[in-house]
Scaffold this motif. Structure first.
Motif, PDB file in Angstrom:
ATOM      1  N   LEU A  60       0.696  -1.269  -0.019  1.00 44.57           N
ATOM      2  CA  LEU A  60      -0.001   0.038   0.181  1.00 44.57           C
ATOM      3  C   LEU A  60       0.728   1.264  -0.098  1.00 44.57           C
ATOM      4  O   LEU A  60       0.648   2.384  -0.470  1.00 44.57           O
ATOM      5  N   LEU A 122       2.047  10.167   5.043  1.00 47.60           N
ATOM      6  CA  LEU A 122       0.811  10.055   4.401  1.00 47.60           C
ATOM      7  C   LEU A 122       0.029  10.936   5.381  1.00 47.60           C
ATOM      8  O   LEU A 122       0.366  10.954   6.703  1.00 47.60           O
ATOM      9  N   PRO A 123      -1.157  11.477   5.186  1.00 50.45           N
ATOM     10  CA  PRO A 123      -2.144  12.193   5.919  1.00 50.45           C
ATOM     11  C   PRO A 123      -2.615  11.330   7.086  1.00 50.45           C
ATOM     12  O   PRO A 123      -2.420   9.912   7.171  1.00 50.45           O
ATOM     13  N   VAL A 125      -5.797  10.289   7.957  1.00 50.08           N
ATOM     14  CA  VAL A 125      -7.105   9.032   7.630  1.00 50.08           C
ATOM     15  C   VAL A 125      -6.364   7.878   6.828  1.00 50.08           C
ATOM     16  O   VAL A 125      -6.491   6.949   7.263  1.00 50.08           O
ATOM     17  N   PRO A 126      -5.754   8.193   5.870  1.00 55.17           N
ATOM     18  CA  PRO A 126      -4.957   6.992   5.192  1.00 55.17           C
ATOM     19  C   PRO A 126      -3.933   6.390   5.881  1.00 55.17           C
ATOM     20  O   PRO A 126      -3.848   5.065   5.893  1.00 55.17           O
ATOM     21  N   MET A 153     -15.978 -10.036   8.493  1.00 54.38           N
ATOM     22  CA  MET A 153     -17.185  -9.548   7.704  1.00 54.38           C
ATOM     23  C   MET A 153     -18.403  -9.678   8.479  1.00 54.38           C
ATOM     24  O   MET A 153     -19.586  -9.333   8.124  1.00 54.38           O
ATOM     25  N   LEU A 205     -21.208  -5.134  16.927  1.00 53.51           N
ATOM     26  CA  LEU A 205     -22.140  -3.912  16.389  1.00 53.51           C
ATOM     27  C   LEU A 205     -23.352  -4.251  16.029  1.00 53.51           C
ATOM     28  O   LEU A 205     -23.833  -5.292  15.998  1.00 53.51           O
ATOM     29  N   GLN A 208     -26.633  -4.234  10.600  1.00 56.04           N
ATOM     30  CA  GLN A 208     -27.033  -3.030   9.748  1.00 56.04           C
ATOM     31  C   GLN A 208     -28.301  -3.515   9.565  1.00 56.04           C
ATOM     32  O   GLN A 208     -29.276  -2.345   9.237  1.00 56.04           O
ATOM     33  N   LEU A 211     -32.430  -2.509  10.736  1.00 52.12           N
ATOM     34  CA  LEU A 211     -33.211  -1.342  10.292  1.00 52.12           C
ATOM     35  C   LEU A 211     -34.464  -1.616   9.435  1.00 52.12           C
ATOM     36  O   LEU A 211     -35.410  -1.137   9.493  1.00 52.12           O
TER      37      LEU A 211
ATOM     38  N   LEU B  40     -20.374  -2.785  10.426  1.00 56.12           N
ATOM     39  CA  LEU B  40     -18.994  -2.666   9.919  1.00 56.12           C
ATOM     40  C   LEU B  40     -18.838  -3.564   8.536  1.00 56.12           C
ATOM     41  O   LEU B  40     -17.934  -3.061   7.682  1.00 56.12           O
ATOM     42  N   VAL B  42     -20.938  -4.109   6.394  1.00 59.31           N
ATOM     43  CA  VAL B  42     -21.381  -3.129   5.268  1.00 59.31           C
ATOM     44  C   VAL B  42     -20.451  -2.012   4.640  1.00 59.31           C
ATOM     45  O   VAL B  42     -20.252  -1.602   3.488  1.00 59.31           O
ATOM     46  N   ILE B  44     -17.400  -1.918   5.597  1.00 62.22           N
ATOM     47  CA  ILE B  44     -16.075  -2.386   4.403  1.00 62.22           C
ATOM     48  C   ILE B  44     -16.198  -2.567   3.084  1.00 62.22           C
ATOM     49  O   ILE B  44     -15.507  -2.167   2.367  1.00 62.22           O
ATOM     50  N   ILE B  45     -17.234  -3.231   2.797  1.00 62.09           N
ATOM     51  CA  ILE B  45     -17.867  -3.509   1.496  1.00 62.09           C
ATOM     52  C   ILE B  45     -17.742  -2.087   0.595  1.00 62.09           C
ATOM     53  O   ILE B  45     -17.410  -2.052  -0.337  1.00 62.09           O
ATOM     54  N   ILE B  47     -16.138   0.657   1.386  1.00 65.17           N
ATOM     55  CA  ILE B  47     -14.873   1.089   1.293  1.00 65.17           C
ATOM     56  C   ILE B  47     -14.129   0.492   0.168  1.00 65.17           C
ATOM     57  O   ILE B  47     -13.241   0.812  -0.410  1.00 65.17           O
ATOM     58  N   MET B  51     -12.590   2.431  -3.015  1.00 66.84           N
ATOM     59  CA  MET B  51     -11.118   2.646  -2.788  1.00 66.84           C
ATOM     60  C   MET B  51     -10.545   1.411  -3.727  1.00 66.84           C
ATOM     61  O   MET B  51      -9.279   1.622  -4.364  1.00 66.84           O
ATOM     62  N   LEU B  55      -6.819   1.692  -5.920  1.00 68.06           N
ATOM     63  CA  LEU B  55      -5.634   0.982  -5.301  1.00 68.06           C
ATOM     64  C   LEU B  55      -5.108  -0.119  -6.338  1.00 68.06           C
ATOM     65  O   LEU B  55      -3.909  -0.229  -6.466  1.00 68.06           O
ATOM     66  N   PRO B  65      -0.168   4.944  -4.286  1.00 68.64           N
ATOM     67  CA  PRO B  65      -1.588   4.906  -4.402  1.00 68.64           C
ATOM     68  C   PRO B  65      -2.385   6.745  -4.036  1.00 68.64           C
ATOM     69  O   PRO B  65      -2.084   6.968  -3.127  1.00 68.64           O
ATOM     70  N   LEU B  68      -4.228   7.292  -1.237  1.00 69.37           N
ATOM     71  CA  LEU B  68      -3.771   7.219   0.103  1.00 69.37           C
ATOM     72  C   LEU B  68      -3.050   8.626   0.254  1.00 69.37           C
ATOM     73  O   LEU B  68      -2.456   8.601   1.351  1.00 69.37           O
ATOM     74  N   GLN B  69      -3.026   9.581  -0.685  1.00 68.51           N
ATOM     75  CA  GLN B  69      -2.129  10.750  -0.362  1.00 68.51           C
ATOM     76  C   GLN B  69      -3.241  11.900   0.189  1.00 68.51           C
ATOM     77  O   GLN B  69      -2.507  12.917   0.443  1.00 68.51           O
ATOM     78  N   SER B  70      -4.284  11.741   0.387  1.00 64.33           N
ATOM     79  CA  SER B  70      -5.217  12.685   0.658  1.00 64.33           C
ATOM     80  C   SER B  70      -6.289  12.150   1.693  1.00 64.33           C
ATOM     81  O   SER B  70      -6.615  10.872   1.520  1.00 64.33           O
ATOM     82  N   ASN B  71      -6.823  12.691   2.815  1.00 65.95           N
ATOM     83  CA  ASN B  71      -7.626  12.147   3.556  1.00 65.95           C
ATOM     84  C   ASN B  71      -9.202  12.069   2.961  1.00 65.95           C
ATOM     85  O   ASN B  71      -9.811  11.438   3.387  1.00 65.95           O
ATOM     86  N   LEU B  74     -10.592   8.362   1.820  1.00 59.16           N
ATOM     87  CA  LEU B  74     -11.302   7.631   2.579  1.00 59.16           C
ATOM     88  C   LEU B  74     -12.412   8.177   3.253  1.00 59.16           C
ATOM     89  O   LEU B  74     -13.651   7.447   3.559  1.00 59.16           O
ATOM     90  N   LEU B  75     -12.613   9.558   3.662  1.00 55.25           N
ATOM     91  CA  LEU B  75     -13.789  10.067   4.183  1.00 55.25           C
ATOM     92  C   LEU B  75     -14.935   9.864   3.188  1.00 55.25           C
ATOM     93  O   LEU B  75     -16.015   9.665   3.756  1.00 55.25           O
ATOM     94  N   MET B  85     -25.938   2.794   3.222  1.00 59.08           N
ATOM     95  CA  MET B  85     -26.842   2.012   4.273  1.00 59.08           C
ATOM     96  C   MET B  85     -28.259   2.711   4.662  1.00 59.08           C
ATOM     97  O   MET B  85     -29.238   2.063   4.685  1.00 59.08           O
TER      98      MET B  85
END
Lengths: 228, 228, 228
Positions: A60, A122-123, A125-126, A153, A205, A208, A211, B40, B42, B44-45, B47, B51, B55, B65, B68-71, B74-75, B85
């Motif tokens: 990565l 890297l920032p 978050v990543p 999962m 958790l 989901q 709901l 979680l 859901v 992950i899938i 993301i 991403m 990647l 990648p 991964l150079q900016s926040n 991922l946000l 969801m």
């Protein structure tokens, strides 16, 4: 990209690799499937768990994998896998050991992954993302190679959350100027403790799909997934 | 390798990531298995779908990648997964939305992948390959992690073909001197339209094994799991 | 990293890619599952088997994938996959061909992987590891994408061992000053012969769990492997 000056100490890295190797071999030894694993299969899972986190992290980050720059990583992972096989042969009840080692290994790989990502610029978050991938990536590879449902999962895991919180705490601490080593130790402890508490108190958790529960209740399950 | 001067505009990249994230969360929310996905899972899938394409593209191109150079990446992917969801909770019939978004996301990731590969100096065929991998790679990762049969491998998909044709048109247009942005738009439209038409008219490729149909007719499907 | 002066001759690389592509298509054509593969699926498996070894090698070495630097690799893999489909349609009993090709392809990818790793300065153990990953990686990808149990994980394979011994012999020979080409040929022969002998004489590793056989005898097999 500038030359990284930060190097995770070899002994710390090898501890993570070794514990990962033992954990993987213990896990694979306990596997009961229609098709059994041979010794090689158990060794492969040990090596995957020992080497996986570091390899995924470095892929990565697009740097040459540290784990392939020295003979020690593979020798440690392989030796640890053999040791794990012996342990599995000696003891009958290993589940607590497997879970405990796993929690520690997640913490170690998460902390090393986030630390290295931050050093490479890297920032936040990543950097946390790389740590989480390093922490849980070995386990995902293991599950995929063994043909098991991917553990992170499913309901009740709190795997990735434990890794994510620990890595976030570490990264925030480093941003606030805390010494790198202290931040790493804090991150490792946070991840390990959250993971262990989640297992002990069976925390999970919310689903989901609570709901829209009624729809689920009506439909039958049409896509079978393996049971552990 | 020379310094790449080409940069996919951040907003375009984030749109692809966001749509991928929504699509992934919708898909995962609709999943009915014996073991349910928690929130979680859901996320992950979502993301992975947001991403994954970028990647895989950057891993194949051996560049750091971009995602991964900016926040923001991922946000955006995480926020989009949450939004997906909510959508899944509000609506009962989402299949058309999922398929439509999917077609668009394939087009976007394919076009960005091929464009970046061409800028980095790859010849036409591998540039198309990188685009196809970027387009379908997120879905493959999703299926593997969710324990589903990999969608692009089975009769009736035309997934990879749609991505391949779109990327090939894009690459050919660029070679002929068409402006990069126009070529990308054409490529995205071609992929999306082919994919949608394939779904609407239920078009599929001929089965490879129609070539020796008699043998199949005699045998029953006896090897669900291959033995080596 | 210094500029690598060693280049695997294009023709040798393309032979490995082509044989891998044929082998993959033959394997996929022979697949009998609940869900059949279409032509595209067979072609994808051919390309995965032809390209996978080289891609995994170059990812681990953190160099730009050689297989994406020229149009020839993908054209060869794709053409070979088509040829493999035709062969599968013409012949009824292909198992011997599939196994033989597979043994040769493992040998080729293993030897190229280890050679390239040594040239790039990796120590002996990781160089052998890269070779083994290049040799068996394509097959792992194939099994995962096809939803099959991963072949190298189960009793009776001796896959990874054959690759490992061949790569170790190659690496040791090079360290002792043997000419690179001769060392590669020796490594290829060793791997191929071990793999073929293992298949012919049905040699396998001792089961890891023979160590605690009684426990196994009591328990029933509780973790079913999914059928798709």
């Amino acid at each position: 990209m500038y030359e990284p000056v930060f190097v995770i100490p070899l002994w710390a890295d090898l501890i993570a690799v070794g514990l990962g190797g033992i954990q993987g071999a213990l896990f694979a030894s306990g596997f009961r499937g229609e098709r059994r694993l041979d010794m090689l299969g158990v060794a492969i899972i040990g090596i995957v768990m020992g080497m996986g986190g570091g390899l995924i992290r470095d892929l990565l980050l697009n740097v040459t994998p540290t784990t392939l720059q020295s003979n020690w990583y593979l020798l440690t992972a392989g030796g640890a896998a053999l040791f794990g096989m012996l342990l599995a042969g000696l003891f009958q009840r290993l589940n607590a050991v497997i879970v405990g080692l796993d929690a520690l290994v997640i913490g170690l790989f998460g902390a090393f992954g986030t630390s290295k990502a931050l050093v490479l610029g890297l920032p936040l978050v990543p950097a946390v993302f790389v740590g989480v991938c390093a922490a849980v990536g070995g386990g995902i590879l293991r599950d995929v190679i063994m043909g098991l449902p991917v553990a992170i999962m499913h309901v009740g895991s709190l795997y990735a959350v434990a890794a994510g919180v620990g890595c976030l705490v570490l990264a925030t601490a480093e941003e606030l100027g805390v010494n790198v080593v202290i931040a790493a130790v804090i991150g490792i402890v946070v991840t390990t403790v959250i993971r262990l508490l989640a297992v002990i108190f069976d925390i999970s958790l919310p689903e989901q799909r609570a709901l829209y529960r009624r729809k689920v209740a009506v439909e039958t399950s049409t896509i079978p997934i393996v049971k552990h």
